[in-house]
Design a protein around this motif. Structure first.
Motif, PDB file in Angstrom:
ATOM      1  N   ARG A   1      45.198  37.456  32.888  1.00 26.95           N
ATOM      2  CA  ARG A   1      45.366  37.738  31.467  1.00 26.95           C
ATOM      3  C   ARG A   1      44.180  38.529  30.921  1.00 26.95           C
ATOM      4  NH1 ARG A   1      49.611  35.972  33.172  1.00 26.95           N
ATOM      5  NH2 ARG A   1      50.935  34.496  32.057  1.00 26.95           N
ATOM      6  N   GLY A   2      43.156  38.686  31.734  1.00 27.18           N
ATOM      7  CA  GLY A   2      42.010  39.457  31.283  1.00 27.18           C
ATOM      8  C   GLY A   2      40.771  39.084  32.063  1.00 27.18           C
ATOM      9  N   ILE A   3      39.670  39.714  31.680  1.00 25.41           N
ATOM     10  CA  ILE A   3      38.360  39.353  32.224  1.00 25.41           C
ATOM     11  C   ILE A   3      37.680  38.539  31.139  1.00 25.41           C
ATOM     12  CG2 ILE A   3      36.108  40.268  32.933  1.00 25.41           C
ATOM     13  CD1 ILE A   3      37.567  42.723  34.024  1.00 25.41           C
ATOM     14  N   TRP A   4      37.166  37.401  31.513  1.00 20.39           N
ATOM     15  CA  TRP A   4      36.556  36.476  30.552  1.00 20.39           C
ATOM     16  C   TRP A   4      35.532  37.213  29.677  1.00 20.39           C
ATOM     17  CZ3 TRP A   4      37.860  31.925  28.817  1.00 20.39           C
ATOM     18  CH2 TRP A   4      36.916  31.101  28.209  1.00 20.39           C
ATOM     19  N   GLY A   5      35.808  37.219  28.379  1.00 22.59           N
ATOM     20  CA  GLY A   5      34.847  37.794  27.433  1.00 22.59           C
ATOM     21  C   GLY A   5      34.724  39.307  27.481  1.00 22.59           C
ATOM     22  N   ASP A   6      35.625  40.012  28.157  1.00 23.32           N
ATOM     23  CA  ASP A   6      35.455  41.457  28.260  1.00 23.32           C
ATOM     24  C   ASP A   6      36.799  42.189  28.365  1.00 23.32           C
ATOM     25  OD1 ASP A   6      34.388  43.969  28.538  1.00 23.32           O
ATOM     26  OD2 ASP A   6      32.932  43.408  30.090  1.00 23.32           O
ATOM     27  N   ASP A   7      37.523  42.207  27.227  1.00 25.87           N
ATOM     28  CA  ASP A   7      38.831  42.870  27.192  1.00 25.87           C
ATOM     29  C   ASP A   7      38.727  44.345  27.536  1.00 25.87           C
ATOM     30  OD1 ASP A   7      40.088  40.578  26.492  1.00 25.87           O
ATOM     31  OD2 ASP A   7      40.339  41.082  24.365  1.00 25.87           O
ATOM     32  N   GLN A   8      37.624  44.936  27.124  1.00 22.21           N
ATOM     33  CA  GLN A   8      37.470  46.374  27.332  1.00 22.21           C
ATOM     34  C   GLN A   8      37.390  46.714  28.823  1.00 22.21           C
ATOM     35  OE1 GLN A   8      34.064  47.937  25.250  1.00 22.21           O
ATOM     36  NE2 GLN A   8      34.488  49.965  26.116  1.00 22.21           N
ATOM     37  N   ARG A   9      36.617  45.897  29.527  1.00 19.61           N
ATOM     38  CA  ARG A   9      36.485  46.130  30.965  1.00 19.61           C
ATOM     39  C   ARG A   9      37.828  45.906  31.671  1.00 19.61           C
ATOM     40  NH1 ARG A   9      32.392  42.845  35.014  1.00 19.61           N
ATOM     41  NH2 ARG A   9      32.683  44.178  36.833  1.00 19.61           N
ATOM     42  N   TYR A  10      38.559  44.903  31.201  1.00 20.72           N
ATOM     43  CA  TYR A  10      39.885  44.618  31.763  1.00 20.72           C
ATOM     44  C   TYR A  10      40.780  45.851  31.634  1.00 20.72           C
ATOM     45  CZ  TYR A  10      44.675  42.752  31.662  1.00 20.72           C
ATOM     46  OH  TYR A  10      46.019  42.543  31.866  1.00 20.72           O
ATOM     47  N   GLU A  11      40.793  46.413  30.431  1.00 16.66           N
ATOM     48  CA  GLU A  11      41.615  47.587  30.185  1.00 16.66           C
ATOM     49  C   GLU A  11      41.172  48.762  31.050  1.00 16.66           C
ATOM     50  OE1 GLU A  11      41.930  47.477  25.819  1.00 16.66           O
ATOM     51  OE2 GLU A  11      43.476  49.020  26.060  1.00 16.66           O
ATOM     52  N   GLU A  12      39.862  48.930  31.088  1.00 16.45           N
ATOM     53  CA  GLU A  12      39.299  50.071  31.805  1.00 16.45           C
ATOM     54  C   GLU A  12      39.587  50.013  33.302  1.00 16.45           C
ATOM     55  OE1 GLU A  12      35.496  50.872  29.611  1.00 16.45           O
ATOM     56  OE2 GLU A  12      34.850  50.749  31.720  1.00 16.45           O
ATOM     57  N   VAL A  13      39.309  48.837  33.894  1.00 18.18           N
ATOM     58  CA  VAL A  13      39.402  48.715  35.346  1.00 18.18           C
ATOM     59  C   VAL A  13      40.848  48.786  35.840  1.00 18.18           C
ATOM     60  CG1 VAL A  13      38.978  47.181  37.324  1.00 18.18           C
ATOM     61  CG2 VAL A  13      37.285  47.371  35.505  1.00 18.18           C
ATOM     62  N   TYR A  14      41.754  48.078  35.158  1.00 23.62           N
ATOM     63  CA  TYR A  14      43.085  47.905  35.730  1.00 23.62           C
ATOM     64  C   TYR A  14      44.177  48.767  35.107  1.00 23.62           C
ATOM     65  CZ  TYR A  14      40.733  43.742  37.489  1.00 23.62           C
ATOM     66  OH  TYR A  14      39.849  42.881  38.086  1.00 23.62           O
ATOM     67  N   TRP A  15      43.932  49.318  33.923  1.00 30.04           N
ATOM     68  CA  TRP A  15      45.045  49.966  33.218  1.00 30.04           C
ATOM     69  C   TRP A  15      44.764  51.384  32.751  1.00 30.04           C
ATOM     70  CZ3 TRP A  15      49.508  47.232  33.410  1.00 30.04           C
ATOM     71  CH2 TRP A  15      49.385  45.873  33.732  1.00 30.04           C
ATOM     72  N   SER A  16      43.497  51.791  32.674  1.00 34.13           N
ATOM     73  CA  SER A  16      43.218  53.080  32.040  1.00 34.13           C
ATOM     74  C   SER A  16      43.560  54.272  32.935  1.00 34.13           C
ATOM     75  CB  SER A  16      41.757  53.141  31.599  1.00 34.13           C
ATOM     76  OG  SER A  16      40.927  53.132  32.743  1.00 34.13           O
ATOM     77  N   LYS A  17      43.424  54.110  34.256  1.00 38.07           N
ATOM     78  CA  LYS A  17      43.638  55.266  35.128  1.00 38.07           C
ATOM     79  C   LYS A  17      45.117  55.517  35.405  1.00 38.07           C
ATOM     80  CE  LYS A  17      39.217  54.622  37.470  1.00 38.07           C
ATOM     81  NZ  LYS A  17      39.000  53.151  37.258  1.00 38.07           N
ATOM     82  N   THR A  18      45.926  54.484  35.296  1.00 33.52           N
ATOM     83  CA  THR A  18      47.362  54.613  35.560  1.00 33.52           C
ATOM     84  C   THR A  18      48.124  53.918  34.432  1.00 33.52           C
ATOM     85  OG1 THR A  18      47.186  52.598  36.902  1.00 33.52           O
ATOM     86  CG2 THR A  18      47.187  54.690  38.090  1.00 33.52           C
ATOM     87  N   PRO A  19      48.200  54.548  33.271  1.00 35.68           N
ATOM     88  CA  PRO A  19      48.832  53.885  32.122  1.00 35.68           C
ATOM     89  C   PRO A  19      50.236  53.378  32.449  1.00 35.68           C
ATOM     90  CG  PRO A  19      47.802  55.942  31.447  1.00 35.68           C
ATOM     91  CD  PRO A  19      47.700  55.886  32.945  1.00 35.68           C
ATOM     92  N   GLY A  20      50.503  52.178  31.970  1.00 38.04           N
ATOM     93  CA  GLY A  20      51.816  51.587  32.220  1.00 38.04           C
ATOM     94  C   GLY A  20      51.923  50.858  33.541  1.00 38.04           C
ATOM     95  N   MET A  21      50.868  50.966  34.369  1.00 33.83           N
ATOM     96  CA  MET A  21      50.909  50.307  35.671  1.00 33.83           C
ATOM     97  C   MET A  21      49.596  49.560  35.907  1.00 33.83           C
ATOM     98  SD  MET A  21      52.335  53.439  37.975  1.00 33.83           S
ATOM     99  CE  MET A  21      52.204  54.839  36.895  1.00 33.83           C
ATOM    100  N   TYR A  22      49.691  48.421  36.564  1.00 32.47           N
ATOM    101  CA  TYR A  22      48.502  47.682  36.968  1.00 32.47           C
ATOM    102  C   TYR A  22      47.921  48.357  38.222  1.00 32.47           C
ATOM    103  CZ  TYR A  22      45.789  44.144  39.425  1.00 32.47           C
ATOM    104  OH  TYR A  22      44.803  43.498  40.113  1.00 32.47           O
ATOM    105  N   LEU A  23      46.656  48.751  38.150  1.00 26.68           N
ATOM    106  CA  LEU A  23      46.007  49.409  39.283  1.00 26.68           C
ATOM    107  C   LEU A  23      45.288  48.355  40.119  1.00 26.68           C
ATOM    108  CD1 LEU A  23      45.209  52.129  40.647  1.00 26.68           C
ATOM    109  CD2 LEU A  23      43.150  52.069  39.234  1.00 26.68           C
ATOM    110  N   ALA A  24      45.788  48.172  41.346  1.00 25.02           N
ATOM    111  CA  ALA A  24      45.270  47.072  42.163  1.00 25.02           C
ATOM    112  C   ALA A  24      43.894  47.368  42.762  1.00 25.02           C
ATOM    113  CB  ALA A  24      46.256  46.757  43.286  1.00 25.02           C
ATOM    114  N   GLY A  25      43.577  48.656  42.921  1.00 26.01           N
ATOM    115  CA  GLY A  25      42.288  48.986  43.538  1.00 26.01           C
ATOM    116  C   GLY A  25      42.375  49.137  45.044  1.00 26.01           C
ATOM    117  N   ASP A  26      43.586  49.069  45.591  1.00 25.12           N
ATOM    118  CA  ASP A  26      43.786  49.283  47.028  1.00 25.12           C
ATOM    119  C   ASP A  26      44.589  50.564  47.242  1.00 25.12           C
ATOM    120  OD1 ASP A  26      42.552  46.962  47.849  1.00 25.12           O
ATOM    121  OD2 ASP A  26      44.396  45.808  48.033  1.00 25.12           O
TER     122      ASP A  26
END
Ligand code: WTA
Length: 653
Positions: A483-508
């Motif tokens: 549901r997020g990164i504890w205390g850091d919504d911005q980082r959550y958005e940046e890491v998992y959602w900003s590079k591929t909008p609409g999709m969760y980016l797994a990092g693999d």
């Protein structure tokens, strides 16, 4: 290198053998054929919300029903909105209420050979008592409880007791250092610390309480510490702050009804490495996570009532959370839990346990399998492993040779292998064979589970073609997602959602073959996978540069037969400091102290300078090649100073 074009990743795996599920296995399985799997997957894909809503109603106990299946405000998800449930209730009370209280929940074996068995009713009673203990020290809904404990039943009791009263657990693997505990405690604002006087590891007592004392000196939010007596050696107890587990339990009542909690109540946070220095507190919530862990456990392990299931993971990692505690217990499984090392007192300990408890389902990591291969078949051959019917792996890719060994030597050629791909963030297994339905190919995690819609894309977000490497994404939310990164919504958005909008980016990186099978091809970011554990290069580098003699450091992974990846570091020293073997050892110890033994570098090379781009970025790709002993290939046109590379090479020779 995050910027490396995904399309350029070589597809180097050429494994073409296919192993269909044994007919007998399929006949008795929950999902019996590829067609049946496909129908289930198609149904889920056609209407994911209806699919998950039906399962949530069937599988979980609801104090109050939910009114909305999903509120999706990308990237923030709320599942089963308006409902009230409780993960501890689903794992314990539900079974007792349905007349299954006498069934075995935990078959525990301590490293020294002591054993304990707990039925569901007994586990419930322990959990109620400890929940009352937590209440008595002021823990309530939303308070964070930090857990640094050995693999004893009390660790599971502690997690479930938190869940029962809406407290949030943050389990820290008992191999981490005091620094690492303090960082996590401070980030989480932990209120209570749970630990033990020590833990057994290869016959030696690890001083957990001592480490915790050092951590608590820097964890300013922790008010109370409760220590389990496991080793029996004297430890310092601080008046007013520290209590013994058994003393508080003696006075506690076992009457503690589960608190009805909103579906989205935070169940736990679990810290994991990302591509920047600070570990991320991955946040999971009550209903969605609990449902996902349970359902995926049933599908992937094809769970049956007479199974004896053993997951060898420690509760300090997500696998221990989802597939030792929340998944199997919600499914009413009998779970083996082992405290110690696989090679104590001898290299056959695991097989001894399999034989002794007649384990049917065995779930471990490829790094362990590679160790068993190295130790020799004679340790396996001493034991009767005929109780096994299903094998699993998790944590990293398994090379086909190890897969085949596992299949033959452990599975006797008759047990399907489920190679399960998932992450701390995904909460549960995302891709895996369903063992009665999907033919396996060694090295592939095969197909997505029902309700999971992966897509492999290029950096523009466009889907790549068959057998082309690209970024692995998931294109629809699922109940188990973070549901997020504890205390850091911005980082959550940046890491998992900003590079591929609409999709969760797994990092693999991954590719999908002509049969729709997925092959994981390693990380796209600066994360290492050492013995199946995630470590960020930057974390290791920060630890190194915190040493006064170090000017600059770069950490990279190099292939390692046993660990998957070994940690190789390049260090340039502060002016006037001499490069010596003593310093090399000192730096290894320093990283161990800052992060923990699992991050200790395997190789340290001293260098006058690190290769950098003109904009000052360390060129890790080049260092990786050097660490692996490879000729440097690829583009070096952005390298700032070519002589650096030449020097690193000649140091190597
Ligand atoms: C890797 C562990 C290949 C992957 C559950 C992922 C795998 C990371 C597999 C998550 C697998 C995990 N095949 N790679 N079957 N399983 N990985 O968060 O790189 O500790 O992103 O979760 O491990 O590691 P984590």
């Amino acid at each position: 290198m995050a910027s490396q074009s995904a399309a350029s990743i070589d597809n180097v795996m050429h494994e073409s053998r296919v192993f269909p599920p044994p007919a007998e296995f399929s006949a008795a399985a929950r999902v019996k054929s590829l067609d049946e799997y496909q129908a289930l997957w198609d149904r889920a894909a056609a209407d994911p919300l209806a699919f998950w809503a039906d399962l949530a109603r069937e599988e979980l106990h609801w104090f109050e029903p939910f009114t909305e299946t999903l509120q999706w405000n990308e990237p923030f998800a709320k599942w089963f909105v308006g409902g009230k449930t409780n993960a501890a209730y689903n794992c314990l009370d539900k079974h007792v209420a349905e007349g299954r209280g006498d069934r075995t929940a935990i078959l525990w074996e301590g490293e020294p050979g002591d054993t304990r068995t707990l039925t569901y009713a007994e586990l419930l009673s322990e959990v109620c008592k400890f929940a009352n203990v937590l209440k008595s020290v002021g823990v309530g809904v939303g308070d964070v409880v930090s857990i640094y404990m050995p693999m004893t039943p009390e660790l599971a009791v502690a997690m479930l007791a938190c869940a029962r009263i809406g407290a949030i657990h943050s389990v820290i693997f008992a191999g981490f250092s005091a620094e690492a505990i303090a960082d996590r405690n401070n980030d989480a604002k932990a209120k209570v610390q749970l630990t033990a006087d020590g833990a057994w590891r290869r016959g030696k007592a690890l001083p957990l309480k001592e480490t915790v004392d050092e951590a608590l000196a820097k964890s300013h939010t922790v008010e109370t510490c409760i220590a389990l007596k496991r080793i029996g050696e004297p430890v310092a107890m601080q008046d007013g702050r520290d209590h013994w587990w058994h003393e508080l339990m003696e006075a506690a009542s076992d009457d503690c009804p589960a608190t009805p909690l909103d579906s989205e109540t935070t169940l736990f946070i679990l810290y994991t490495s990302g591509s920047t220095g600070k570990p991320k507190g991955i946040r999971h919530t009550t209903a969605g996570y609990n449902l996902y862990a349970k359902k995926t456990f049933q599908w992937v392990f094809d769970h049956r009532d007479d199974d004896v299931y053993w997951c060898t993971a420690d509760c300090g990692w997500i696998t221990g959370h989802s597939y030792l505690v929340y998944g199997p217990l919600a499914a009413g499984a009998a779970c083996v839990m082992y405290e110690g090392a696989p090679n104590f007192p001898a290299e056959d300990r695991f097989w001894d346990i399999v034989e002794k408890y007649k384990v049917t389902t065995f779930y471990t990591a490829p790094t362990a399998i590679r160790a068993f291969i190295k130790w020799g078949d004679e340790h396996v051959e001493k034991h009767d492993l005929s109780s096994l019917r299903l094998l699993g792996t998790v944590g990293e890719g398994i090379n086909p040779a190890a897969w085949l060994w596992y299949h033959e030597k452990i599975g006797g050629g008759r047990c399907p292998i489920v190679d399960t791909w998932w992450q701390t963030e995904t909460g549960g297994i995302m891709m895996s064979p369903l063992p009665g339905a999907i033919p396996t190919k060694p090295g592939s995690c095969t197909k997505p589970l029902p309700g999971i819609m992966p897509k492999i894309v290029d950096p523009m977000g466009d889907e790549v073609g068959e057998n082309q490497g690209g970024w692995l994404t998931i294109s629809h939310p699922w109940p188990g997602m973070l549901r997020g990164i504890w205390g850091d919504d911005q980082r959550y958005e940046e890491v998992y959602w900003s590079k591929t909008p609409g999709m969760y980016l797994a990092g693999d990186n991954a590719r999908r073959d002509e049969d729709g099978y997925y092959w994981i091809m390693g990380r796209i970011d600066d994360v290492l996978n050492v013995s199946g554990h995630r470590l960020s290069t930057i974390e290791i580098e920060s630890a190194l540069v915190s040493h006064p003699k170090v000017a600059e450091a770069a950490a990279v992974g190099r292939p390692d037969e046993l660990k998957g990846e070994a940690v190789a570091v390049f260090v340039s020293l502060a002016a006037g400091v001499e490069a010596t073997d003593e310093l090399r050892d000192e730096l290894k110890q320093h990283v161990r102290h800052e992060i923990g033994a699992l991050a200790q570098p395997d190789d340290i090379r001293f260098t006058a300078a690190l290769p950098k781009t003109r904009s000052g970025k360390i060129m890790r790709r080049l260092l990786k090649d050097i660490a692996a002993g490879k000729e440097t290939v690829g583009d070096t046109t952005t390298l700032e100073d070519y002589t650096v590379l030449a020097k690193l090479r000649s140091d190597d020779a």
